[in-house]
Design a protein around this motif. Structure first.
Motif, short mmCIF file in Angstrom:
data_model
loop_
_atom_site.label_atom_id
_atom_site.label_comp_id
_atom_site.label_asym_id
_atom_site.label_seq_id
_atom_site.Cartn_x
_atom_site.Cartn_y
_atom_site.Cartn_z
N HIS A 1 35.23 41.81 18.64
CA HIS A 1 34.47 42.59 19.61
C HIS A 1 33.00 42.22 19.65
CE1 HIS A 1 37.68 45.45 20.73
NE2 HIS A 1 38.17 45.04 19.57
N LYS A 2 32.48 41.77 18.51
CA LYS A 2 31.06 41.43 18.47
C LYS A 2 30.78 40.46 17.33
CE LYS A 2 26.47 43.27 18.40
NZ LYS A 2 25.57 44.00 19.13
N VAL A 3 29.91 39.50 17.64
CA VAL A 3 29.36 38.59 16.63
C VAL A 3 27.86 38.58 16.86
CG1 VAL A 3 29.22 36.22 15.78
CG2 VAL A 3 31.43 37.13 16.53
N ILE B 1 25.82 36.22 9.65
CA ILE B 1 26.65 36.39 10.83
C ILE B 1 27.45 37.67 10.62
CG2 ILE B 1 28.52 35.42 12.20
CD1 ILE B 1 27.40 32.66 11.34
N HIS B 2 27.24 38.63 11.50
CA HIS B 2 27.91 39.93 11.44
C HIS B 2 29.05 39.94 12.45
CE1 HIS B 2 24.70 41.65 8.93
NE2 HIS B 2 23.93 40.81 9.61
N ALA C 1 30.20 40.57 7.11
CA ALA C 1 29.08 39.64 7.27
C ALA C 1 29.29 38.45 6.35
CB ALA C 1 27.77 40.34 6.94
N PHE C 2 28.75 37.31 6.79
CA PHE C 2 28.87 36.07 6.05
C PHE C 2 27.58 35.27 6.23
CE2 PHE C 2 30.26 31.62 5.62
CZ PHE C 2 30.91 31.69 4.40
N GLU D 1 27.16 40.43 1.93
CA GLU D 1 28.48 39.82 2.01
C GLU D 1 29.55 40.90 2.12
OE1 GLU D 1 30.93 36.41 2.04
OE2 GLU D 1 28.76 36.40 1.81
N ALA D 2 30.37 40.76 3.15
CA ALA D 2 31.51 41.65 3.36
C ALA D 2 32.57 40.84 4.11
CB ALA D 2 31.10 42.88 4.16
N ASP D 3 33.81 41.20 3.93
CA ASP D 3 34.93 40.47 4.48
C ASP D 3 34.78 40.22 5.98
OD1 ASP D 3 37.48 39.26 4.30
OD2 ASP D 3 38.40 41.10 5.09
#
Length: 150
Positions: free
Chosen positions: A25-27, A15-16, A7-8, A35-37
């Motif tokens: 595959h999915k946004v 935005i995941h 996620a950002f 926050e995750a890469d």
């Protein structure tokens, strides 16, 4: 290949992203996140630093995916440029309402840049919030001018 999730934050939205290798595959968008890469190309794009996300691609571009013909055409819209639902419908030999339905069901917005598809008179819609579309178009407009892309 291992499926990854990250996620950002983009403005008030998170935005995941779910991806494996270069295939997204999915946004999705939400008001919460941690926050995750996410793929570097997408992070740079959301920071307004690059005008492309290559080599990332969407699972929805595969020929057996519903609306794939429409998604492939929308993927050709250059950074900082918009096309109308009608223009996409004419190229894909369908109708604007079907193009709108495809955009609403786009599993990978940003990768398939549905924010670049607008109504003849106005911006059109965007799920979950039109402000995301406005922010993305504004970011692209500013960046394309700074790179002299327009």
């Amino acid at each position: 290949m291992e499926m990854r999730r990250g996620a950002f934050q983009f403005g008030y939205w998170w935005i995941h992203v779910t991806w494996a290798g270069t295939i997204v595959h999915k946004v999705s968008f939400s008001r919460t996140g941690e926050e995750a890469d996410i793929p570097l190309q997408l992070r740079q794009y959301l920071n307004g630093k690059v005008n492309g996300i290559s080599p990332l691609t969407s699972v929805a571009l595969e020929s057996d995916y519903p609306y794939s013909k429409i998604y492939r055409e929308v993927s050709k819209i250059p950074y900082g440029i918009t096309k109308t639902y009608s223009e996409i419908a004419e190229i894909t030999k369908t109708n604007p309402r079907l193009v709108g339905n495809a955009m609403k069901r786009n599993p990978t917005p940003l990768i398939i840049p549905c924010h670049r598809v607008v109504a003849k008179e106005g911006i059109g819609g965007f799920t979950p919030d039109i402000e995301i579309k406005k922010s993305l178009l504004l970011m692209e407009q500013k960046f394309s001018k700074s790179l002299n892309l327009s």
